[in-house]
Design an enzyme around this catalytic site. Structure first.
Site, PDB file in Angstrom:
ATOM      1  CB  SER A  92      -1.281   0.675   0.885  1.00 34.24           C
ATOM      2  OG  SER A  92      -1.952   1.402   1.285  1.00 34.24           O
ATOM      3  CG  HIS A 201      -6.335  -0.361  -0.577  1.00 42.21           C
ATOM      4  ND1 HIS A 201      -5.857  -0.044  -1.361  1.00 42.21           N
ATOM      5  CD2 HIS A 201      -5.137  -0.229   0.415  1.00 42.21           C
ATOM      6  CE1 HIS A 201      -4.186  -0.080  -0.828  1.00 42.21           C
ATOM      7  NE2 HIS A 201      -4.058   0.320  -0.010  1.00 42.21           N
TER       8      HIS A 201
END
Length: 415
Positions: A92, A201
């Site tokens: 990420s 996400h």
């Protein structure tokens, strides 16, 4: 030569007091903290070392502090050695740290970008009533089937992270996650609620995208010096434009960490080093990389330094880029029996490669290295080597030498 992969952690690795020993013992860390503090308008040292624990876990603060600390630790790790890195990636947020370490953007731009990212994500999830859970001890396909069954009842839970074969992170509203938890546990999964601010996400982050995209357009991305693997595709970024495009959709797309790991394992990655606080990624990688060895620089700095020194020594014993080009030129099968064409397209370029091999290989310029690759391509084309084999040989050479920044080779193969 063992391929080395550097990985950087994402949000979730932060904790109150993180990096204090690195800050106290290394001027480069103190300098980066000071530089970043001037950019963001608050003291990172105060945030990490003296602020209440709840502050450093806030998304807008956690992301900046993780980026700066992880990158500063990377500088400490590499300040007295040039390590032979084959690839970089991050989980990420950590992907931006990897891009920074690979020279794809400046430190200043990285800090500003992550500041905008954290602020946009925190604003998006404020009072949203969303969160994340991790489903473990159940194969990914079974988790996906459970999610599909649950969502058929009018719910909206989404896969956020494909971390490992038996670790899948899910995003959704708190009520939906509670219902799905019971659904998964009834079928044998263990479900862990994650201490995060919202449904990262996933499409729940859509409102954060405009501000983040605006910040992305203010950053000048360049070609990474080593391949950096994307969370969105699971493969290496192909160009500066692909970096921008991938990062723009990362907030609403699942993290394909297991795909990244699988891609790198397939490419024979043998040594993995996590650079950042704690060892979240080390735990995730252990057992997932086959016979590969996994280390955490934060937890075992001296062991990591010893491993890197060993890789540096191994690198010195390997043939350089020109030597590998000579070997590839000699090893490829000839399918062209036109004597004149062979003399012009194989013999002459091979002699030029031999002349390049007489130079000091440690001081070859990128232009000279590119010339060597171009000569190899000429030889392989003349020999009528299939294009797929040409690409594999060139990529293998670039991977072994750490010269992956010489990407004009892709254009050469397309002509």
């Amino acid at each position: 030569m063992k391929d080395l992969v550097i990985v950087f952690p994402g949000q979730g690795s932060q904790f109150a007091g993180m990096g204090k020993q690195w800050f106290d013992g290394n001027r480069v860390v103190r300098d980066r903290f000071g530089q970043a503090s001037d950019l963001v308008g608050y003291s990172l040292a105060d945030l990490c070392f003296t602020a209440p624990p709840a502050e450093v876990t806030r998304t807008r603060f956690a992301q900046v502090s993780l980026l700066v600390l992880s990158y500063a630790m990377y500088e400490v790790m590499t300040e007295d050695r040039k390590i032979p890195v084959s690839a970089m990636t991050g989980h990420s947020l950590g992907e931006i740290t990897a891009l920074l370490a690979a020279g794809a953007l400046t430190f200043e731009d990285a800090v500003r970008l992550v500041k905008a990212r954290g602020e946009a994500m925190e604003s998006c999830v404020a009072e949203s009533g969303t969160g994340m859970v991790a489903a473990v001890r159940m194969p990914v396909a079974d988790v996906e089937k459970c999610v599909e069954e649950f969502n058929s009842g009018g719910h909206d839970v989404q896969v956020a992270n494909y971390n490992a074969e038996a670790q899948t992170v899910l995003s959704g509203t708190l009520d939906d996650l509670k219902g799905l938890t019971a659904h998964l546990e009834d079928r044998g999964a263990k479900v862990v609620k994650l201490n995060v601010a919202g449904a990262f996400h996933s499409s729940f982050m859509a409102d954060a995208v405009p501000a983040y995209t605006e910040a992305l357009h203010e950053v000048e991305f360049t070609e990474p010096t080593v391949p950096v693997y994307s969370n969105v595709t699971g493969e290496a970024h192909e160009s500066p434009q692909s970096i921008r495009e991938s990062l723009a959709v990362q907030l609403t797309s699942p993290v394909r960490w297991s795909a990244i790991v699988a891609s790198l394992v397939e490419r024979k990655a043998a040594v993995w080093v996590e650079v950042g606080p704690k060892q979240v990624l080390k735990k995730m990688l252990t057992g997932a990389v086959g016979s590969g060895e996994v280390h955490s620089f934060d937890e075992e700095p001296e062991r990591v330094r010893a491993v890197l020194d060993q890789l540096v020594e191994l690198k010195k014993r390997e043939p350089g880029l020109v030597g590998l080009c000579l070997g590839a030129a000699a090893a490829t099968r000839n399918r062209n029996f036109d004597t004149a064409a062979y003399d012009q397209g194989v013999v002459l370029p091979y002699r030029k490669l031999q002349e390049l091999s007489k130079l000091d290989q440690e001081t070859l310029s990128d232009e000279q290295k590119q010339t060597a690759l171009d000569l190899l391509l000429t030889i392989m084309r003349t020999k009528q080597v299939p294009e797929a084999e040409q690409r594999d040989r060139v990529e293998s050479i670039l991977r072994r030498t750490g010269d992956a920044g010489l990407r004009t080779i892709a254009g050469a193969l397309a002509t």
